[in-house]
Design an enzyme around this catalytic site. Structure first.
Site: not given
Ligand code: NAD
Ligand code: UDP
Length: 319
Positions: A11, A32, A35, A75, A107, A150, A164, A191
């Site tokens: 989204f 990937n 979701t 995520s 990285g 989460y 970092y 949701r």
């Protein structure tokens, strides 16, 4: 700039890709599809400034060519255990996307000397004891509750991002996103916005969890993306809340959705709340976003919901 966007088929990620391309940047999308949906990126086929890599960010990331920006949005994001897309049903993937995915994307930013932007969340404040929530609040979070996969992954992600920045000098930014809604939300992600709109368009009663007195503050996606773009192009390193500060209870929200859709089926109060850890109140303090980015939300709730309802009508007809 040439910018890597993880979670690009989701989204927010897909809306962000559109904005970056509209600003003249080149975008490498990565996802990937755990979701997200291919359809969210279908309109970018043939755009020579957009390319896509199907990849799980939890594994080592290789992107050929120089990058100037890395934006980590990958995520799962829905807390609803009733949805297969809910992060409590994807607990290990959620922890890996927040922990390993953040490590890998940092990285990439380090190797490219790129600006890095992490999608964090209001969930890092947990079920807050301070209201509204300012960036200086450290939160009230259960480390082993159902939402912990989460919340703690995002808290780890923030800590790693600051490490970092402090240790490697990476040019990092952290946005704490509060409940955002709009076109390209997945109709089944569980949701409250897609749930209520889908139920209303199907002329069903809206399912309110618990007594419905819990509150959220809903931000329209275009406002959020504007804030994120300003943060990306700023020199800010400290976390910034981006969200709408108009607070609404779920009871009030259900009345608004039923009115806007002409649904007369009313509401059903599910006797049980959604369970342990459903925050009772949530409202961002957006003073910092105003001071640092000159940003404030512009789209009123009913206008944003109108656009979102039209999107869901079309999506449901297609389905
Ligand atoms: P979404 O589920 O629509 O998008 C997430 C995308 O990440 C999906 O396309 C998914 O396939 C992809 N993804 C997940 N794990 C992956 C992995 N391991 N490798 C590659 N891709 C992966 O959710 P969203 O609402 O667009 O959320 C995007 C980001 O914003 C998330 O990081 C979420 O935590 C954060 N956020 C969103 C909200 C909100 O209100 N929408 C609020 C706070 C934070
Ligand atoms: N909620 C609800 N009915 C639904 C879905 C959600 O009453 O069908 C409530 C839920 O209990 C929570 C609020 O709506 O208090 C917002 O839930 P959402 O899943 O949108 O995200 P959260 O803000 O909890 O991460």
């Amino acid at each position: 700039m040439r910018i890597l966007v993880t979670g690009a088929a989701g989204f927010l990620g897909s809306n962000l890709c559109d904005r970056l391309l509209a600003e003249g940047h080149s975008v490498v999308g990565m996802d990937n599809f755990i979701t997200g949906k291919r359809e969210n990126l279908a309109h970018l086929a043939g755009n020579e400034r957009f390319s896509f890599i199907r990849h799980d960010v939890s594994s080592y990331i290789f992107v050929p060519g120089k990058l100037d920006g890395v934006i980590h949005f990958a995520s799962p994001a829905s807390p609803n255990p009733a949805s297969p897309m809910g992060y409590t049903n994807l607990p290990i993937q959620t922890m890996k996307a927040g922990a390993l995915g953040t490590h890998n994307t940092l990285g990439v930013a380090l190797a490219n000397k790129a600006r890095y932007l992490l999608a964090s969340t209001s969930e890092i404040y947990g079920d807050p004891l301070e209201h509204p929530q300012r960036e200086s609040y450290w939160g009230h979070v259960n480390p082993i509750g159902p939402r912990s996969v989460y919340d703690e992954a995002k808290r780890f992600a923030e800590a790693l991002t600051m490490a970092y920045h402090r240790f490697h000098g990476v040019n990092t930014a952290i946005v704490r996103i509060f409940n955002t809604y709009g076109p390209r939300m997945h109709v089944d992600d569980g949701r409250v916005v897609p749930n209520f709109i889908k139920q209303a368009l199907n002329r069903e009663a809206l399912t309110i969890y618990g007594d419905g007195e819990q509150t959220r503050s809903f931000c329209y996606v275009d406002d959020l993306i504007e804030g994120i773009y300003r943060l990306l192009t700023s020199a800010e390193h400290e976390p910034v809340n981006i969200g709408n500060d108009v607070e609404t209870s779920m009871n009030e929200f259900a009345v608004i959705i039923n009115r806007l859709t002409g649904n007369t089926a009313g509401v059903t109060h599910l006797p049980e709340s959604r369970g342990e850890g459903d925050p009772q109140r949530r409202q961002p303090d957006i003073t910092r976003a105003g001071e640092v980015l000159g940003w404030e939300p512009r789209v009123p709730l009913e206008e944003g919901l109108g656009r979102t309802i039209n999107y869901f009508k079309e999506a449901l007809e297609k389905a």
